[in-house]
Write a protein that holds these residues in place. Sequence first.
Motif, PDB file in Angstrom:
ATOM      1  N   ARG A 243       0.818  -1.221   0.000  1.00 42.13           N
ATOM      2  CA  ARG A 243       0.000   0.000   0.000  1.00 42.13           C
ATOM      3  C   ARG A 243       0.851   1.270   0.000  1.00 42.13           C
ATOM      4  NH1 ARG A 243      -5.150  -1.672   1.922  1.00 42.13           N
ATOM      5  NH2 ARG A 243      -5.337  -3.852   1.290  1.00 42.13           N
ATOM      6  N   LEU A 244       2.062   1.194   0.550  1.00 46.34           N
ATOM      7  CA  LEU A 244       2.899   2.386   0.688  1.00 46.34           C
ATOM      8  C   LEU A 244       3.612   2.669  -0.635  1.00 46.34           C
ATOM      9  CD1 LEU A 244       3.869   4.448   2.881  1.00 46.34           C
ATOM     10  CD2 LEU A 244       5.889   2.976   3.166  1.00 46.34           C
ATOM     11  N   SER A 245       3.244   3.760  -1.278  1.00 45.84           N
ATOM     12  CA  SER A 245       3.876   4.104  -2.561  1.00 45.84           C
ATOM     13  C   SER A 245       5.131   4.940  -2.362  1.00 45.84           C
ATOM     14  CB  SER A 245       2.882   4.863  -3.448  1.00 45.84           C
ATOM     15  OG  SER A 245       2.447   6.057  -2.821  1.00 45.84           O
ATOM     16  N   ARG A 246       5.198   5.659  -1.243  1.00 45.05           N
ATOM     17  CA  ARG A 246       6.372   6.472  -0.942  1.00 45.05           C
ATOM     18  C   ARG A 246       6.380   6.753   0.554  1.00 45.05           C
ATOM     19  NH1 ARG A 246       7.104  12.572  -3.156  1.00 45.05           N
ATOM     20  NH2 ARG A 246       4.902  12.428  -2.648  1.00 45.05           N
ATOM     21  N   GLY A 247       7.552   6.609   1.183  1.00 44.11           N
ATOM     22  CA  GLY A 247       7.621   6.909   2.598  1.00 44.11           C
ATOM     23  C   GLY A 247       8.568   5.993   3.350  1.00 44.11           C
ATOM     24  N   ALA A 248       8.298   5.838   4.652  1.00 42.87           N
ATOM     25  CA  ALA A 248       9.158   5.048   5.524  1.00 42.87           C
ATOM     26  C   ALA A 248       8.319   4.375   6.595  1.00 42.87           C
ATOM     27  CB  ALA A 248      10.227   5.943   6.167  1.00 42.87           C
ATOM     28  N   VAL A 249       8.891   3.333   7.186  1.00 42.61           N
ATOM     29  CA  VAL A 249       8.211   2.569   8.234  1.00 42.61           C
ATOM     30  C   VAL A 249       9.195   2.379   9.380  1.00 42.61           C
ATOM     31  CG1 VAL A 249       7.057   0.407   8.841  1.00 42.61           C
ATOM     32  CG2 VAL A 249       6.851   1.328   6.498  1.00 42.61           C
ATOM     33  N   PHE A 250       8.739   2.619  10.630  1.00 47.95           N
ATOM     34  CA  PHE A 250       9.549   2.370  11.818  1.00 47.95           C
ATOM     35  C   PHE A 250       8.730   1.545  12.798  1.00 47.95           C
ATOM     36  CE2 PHE A 250      11.171   6.262   9.948  1.00 47.95           C
ATOM     37  CZ  PHE A 250      12.539   6.024   9.917  1.00 47.95           C
ATOM     38  N   LEU A 251       9.223   0.343  13.089  1.00 49.92           N
ATOM     39  CA  LEU A 251       8.537  -0.577  13.987  1.00 49.92           C
ATOM     40  C   LEU A 251       9.418  -0.817  15.209  1.00 49.92           C
ATOM     41  CD1 LEU A 251       7.306  -3.124  11.297  1.00 49.92           C
ATOM     42  CD2 LEU A 251       6.018  -1.216  12.298  1.00 49.92           C
ATOM     43  N   ILE A 252       8.845  -0.621  16.392  1.00 52.78           N
ATOM     44  CA  ILE A 252       9.590  -0.716  17.654  1.00 52.78           C
ATOM     45  C   ILE A 252       8.939  -1.785  18.510  1.00 52.78           C
ATOM     46  CG2 ILE A 252      10.403   0.568  19.668  1.00 52.78           C
ATOM     47  CD1 ILE A 252       9.800   3.155  18.019  1.00 52.78           C
ATOM     48  N   ASP A 253       9.741  -2.754  18.957  1.00 51.88           N
ATOM     49  CA  ASP A 253       9.167  -3.844  19.746  1.00 51.88           C
ATOM     50  C   ASP A 253      10.281  -4.642  20.408  1.00 51.88           C
ATOM     51  OD1 ASP A 253       6.943  -5.471  20.651  1.00 51.88           O
ATOM     52  OD2 ASP A 253       5.955  -4.898  18.778  1.00 51.88           O
ATOM     53  N   TYR A 254       9.868  -5.569  21.287  1.00 48.19           N
ATOM     54  CA  TYR A 254      10.868  -6.445  21.898  1.00 48.19           C
ATOM     55  C   TYR A 254      10.982  -7.730  21.092  1.00 48.19           C
ATOM     56  CZ  TYR A 254       6.462  -7.598  24.384  1.00 48.19           C
ATOM     57  OH  TYR A 254       5.150  -7.862  24.713  1.00 48.19           O
ATOM     58  N   GLY A 255      12.218  -8.198  20.936  1.00 46.75           N
ATOM     59  CA  GLY A 255      12.434  -9.388  20.135  1.00 46.75           C
ATOM     60  C   GLY A 255      13.893  -9.582  19.811  1.00 46.75           C
ATOM     61  N   PHE A 256      14.155 -10.477  18.864  1.00 43.23           N
ATOM     62  CA  PHE A 256      15.512 -10.899  18.537  1.00 43.23           C
ATOM     63  C   PHE A 256      15.654 -11.136  17.034  1.00 43.23           C
ATOM     64  CE2 PHE A 256      13.946 -12.979  22.429  1.00 43.23           C
ATOM     65  CZ  PHE A 256      14.780 -12.412  23.385  1.00 43.23           C
ATOM     66  N   PRO A 257      16.884 -11.154  16.535  1.00 46.92           N
ATOM     67  CA  PRO A 257      17.099 -11.695  15.192  1.00 46.92           C
ATOM     68  C   PRO A 257      16.900 -13.210  15.239  1.00 46.92           C
ATOM     69  CG  PRO A 257      19.194 -11.170  16.235  1.00 46.92           C
ATOM     70  CD  PRO A 257      18.122 -10.655  17.141  1.00 46.92           C
ATOM     71  N   GLU A 258      16.727 -13.804  14.076  1.00 47.89           N
ATOM     72  CA  GLU A 258      16.311 -15.201  13.984  1.00 47.89           C
ATOM     73  C   GLU A 258      17.237 -16.181  14.716  1.00 47.89           C
ATOM     74  OE1 GLU A 258      13.899 -16.385  10.365  1.00 47.89           O
ATOM     75  OE2 GLU A 258      15.896 -17.129   9.887  1.00 47.89           O
ATOM     76  N   ALA A 259      18.550 -15.982  14.611  1.00 53.08           N
ATOM     77  CA  ALA A 259      19.494 -16.913  15.235  1.00 53.08           C
ATOM     78  C   ALA A 259      19.335 -16.936  16.752  1.00 53.08           C
ATOM     79  CB  ALA A 259      20.926 -16.553  14.849  1.00 53.08           C
ATOM     80  N   GLU A 260      18.984 -15.781  17.347  1.00 52.19           N
ATOM     81  CA  GLU A 260      18.743 -15.733  18.790  1.00 52.19           C
ATOM     82  C   GLU A 260      17.342 -16.238  19.132  1.00 52.19           C
ATOM     83  OE1 GLU A 260      19.808 -12.096  20.857  1.00 52.19           O
ATOM     84  OE2 GLU A 260      21.046 -11.502  19.149  1.00 52.19           O
ATOM     85  N   TYR A 261      16.400 -15.929  18.253  1.00 49.60           N
ATOM     86  CA  TYR A 261      15.013 -16.312  18.517  1.00 49.60           C
ATOM     87  C   TYR A 261      14.882 -17.828  18.613  1.00 49.60           C
ATOM     88  CZ  TYR A 261       9.969 -15.545  18.535  1.00 49.60           C
ATOM     89  OH  TYR A 261       8.648 -15.467  18.918  1.00 49.60           O
ATOM     90  N   TYR A 262      15.526 -18.530  17.706  1.00 49.68           N
ATOM     91  CA  TYR A 262      15.415 -19.984  17.669  1.00 49.68           C
ATOM     92  C   TYR A 262      16.663 -20.671  18.243  1.00 49.68           C
ATOM     93  CZ  TYR A 262      11.392 -18.879  14.797  1.00 49.68           C
ATOM     94  OH  TYR A 262      10.188 -18.381  14.350  1.00 49.68           O
ATOM     95  N   HIS A 263      17.231 -20.060  19.264  1.00 50.10           N
ATOM     96  CA  HIS A 263      18.397 -20.649  19.928  1.00 50.10           C
ATOM     97  C   HIS A 263      17.966 -21.903  20.694  1.00 50.10           C
ATOM     98  CE1 HIS A 263      21.846 -21.099  22.627  1.00 50.10           C
ATOM     99  NE2 HIS A 263      22.512 -20.330  21.772  1.00 50.10           N
ATOM    100  N   PRO A 264      18.796 -22.934  20.718  1.00 51.22           N
ATOM    101  CA  PRO A 264      18.422 -24.168  21.431  1.00 51.22           C
ATOM    102  C   PRO A 264      18.051 -23.943  22.893  1.00 51.22           C
ATOM    103  CG  PRO A 264      20.329 -24.569  20.047  1.00 51.22           C
ATOM    104  CD  PRO A 264      20.063 -23.094  19.973  1.00 51.22           C
ATOM    105  N   GLN A 265      18.631 -22.928  23.533  1.00 51.18           N
ATOM    106  CA  GLN A 265      18.332 -22.692  24.947  1.00 51.18           C
ATOM    107  C   GLN A 265      16.989 -21.995  25.167  1.00 51.18           C
ATOM    108  OE1 GLN A 265      21.707 -20.586  26.575  1.00 51.18           O
ATOM    109  NE2 GLN A 265      23.002 -22.409  26.602  1.00 51.18           N
ATOM    110  N   ARG A 266      16.405 -21.405  24.115  1.00 48.31           N
ATOM    111  CA  ARG A 266      15.104 -20.737  24.277  1.00 48.31           C
ATOM    112  C   ARG A 266      14.001 -21.757  23.989  1.00 48.31           C
ATOM    113  NH1 ARG A 266      16.469 -16.310  22.248  1.00 48.31           N
ATOM    114  NH2 ARG A 266      16.684 -15.233  24.230  1.00 48.31           N
ATOM    115  N   HIS A 267      13.900 -22.763  24.859  1.00 56.16           N
ATOM    116  CA  HIS A 267      13.074 -23.936  24.578  1.00 56.16           C
ATOM    117  C   HIS A 267      11.645 -23.825  25.096  1.00 56.16           C
ATOM    118  CE1 HIS A 267      14.592 -24.569  28.633  1.00 56.16           C
ATOM    119  NE2 HIS A 267      13.576 -25.381  28.831  1.00 56.16           N
ATOM    120  N   MET A 268      11.313 -22.734  25.789  1.00 54.05           N
ATOM    121  CA  MET A 268       9.959 -22.583  26.329  1.00 54.05           C
ATOM    122  C   MET A 268       9.131 -21.561  25.556  1.00 54.05           C
ATOM    123  SD  MET A 268       9.759 -24.828  28.624  1.00 54.05           S
ATOM    124  CE  MET A 268       8.189 -24.369  29.366  1.00 54.05           C
ATOM    125  N   GLY A 269       9.664 -21.039  24.459  1.00 57.78           N
ATOM    126  CA  GLY A 269       8.921 -20.051  23.686  1.00 57.78           C
ATOM    127  C   GLY A 269       8.922 -18.696  24.364  1.00 57.78           C
TER     128      GLY A 269
END
Length: 380
Positions: A243-269
């Motif tokens: 929908r955005l034909s011109r502009g910018a998007v800024f999203l702020i939230d808590y989280g991780f990049p994929e390698a940290e998100y799916y780390h073996p030690q993060r086993h409880m979600g």
Amino acid sequence: MTTPHSLTSALASHISRTILEAGGWIGFDVFMDRALYTPGLGYYAHGSTKFGTLPYTVQDGARMAGSDFVTSPEITPLFGWTLAQQVAQALAVTGTQEVWEFGAGSGALALQILQALQTQGKPLPRYTIVDISSSLRARQQATLAAFVEQVRWVDALPDEMQGVVLGNEVLDAMPVKLLARVGGEWHERGVVQGAVGTDGTPTFAWADRPTALRPPLAIDGPQDYLTEIHPQGESFVRTLASRLSRGAVFLIDYGFPEAEYYHPQRHMGTVMCHQAHQMDDDPLARVGQKDITAHVNFTGIALAGIDAGLGVLGYCNQGRFLMNCGLLKQMEAADLATRVMAQKLIMEHEMGELFKVIGFYKGEPWQALGFDQGDKTHTL
């Protein structure tokens, strides 16, 4: 008189019917959607006191219900005033004149940005809030009464839009699918009906089904493992891109990049609930009375944007982003109490490291102020 119990009972009955109509089982993403967004009953669809600084207030000596959690704009107005520096740059570079905010909460962030831009002599012609909650809309309208000529509310996006898009703690509230590796085999974790409570209210229980769905990364180790995937959040970014034909998007939230998100030690979600500034990990209890969230996989969000035609401006933690945008200078001019609260936004053990900011552009690439130093796009 509507009470929390009656709302929970009505919502539980609604979800129970949804389960029956689906054949006795629904995915967790469907449950989360109903728990948060069922019109008139879901957590975000009734009442307006969700965001604030205290779990309760005192009125005439009596303890009254308060907020469930606090977001950055409620911690200090310096959050919005600092973010406004990035917004002003983005508007100027992209040649646009409108801000689109998703999930505007109490309206505090919108107020801070509008005030900051006006003070800078750059009044914003239009600030559009996209929010499906009518109860929150009423609170936002009261908060933004001084800017009634500039602010409008919509519950759906137009086919084409231009401007700067903001989303503060929006992605974490989007329904997620749960994947559970049990005995080496992947299942989708969903919800079934449990026993009826003593008061006649339906209850819910977990149930797994074999699935072909997989996390985007292989997760090492033989242990059972619970995690999430985010099709709705990624679809949201793709919709913005289309929908955005011109502009910018800024999203702020808590989280991780994929390698940290799916780390073996993060086993409880990462699914977590918030009520009265307390956290728990049981989203099946007290439905409609508490928030349900999941951390964001920022790699998935970045790839969704790129695949749909957006470019990545940058990615970094919230602390670095706000300092790049001038928060320390804002703090120097503030009183002690304000400085103390603003530190929560940038300190590593508070919100500075866990919270991240990702930026996208549509059009020609440019150097965004907030990612001038400490850009970690290479970690996505």
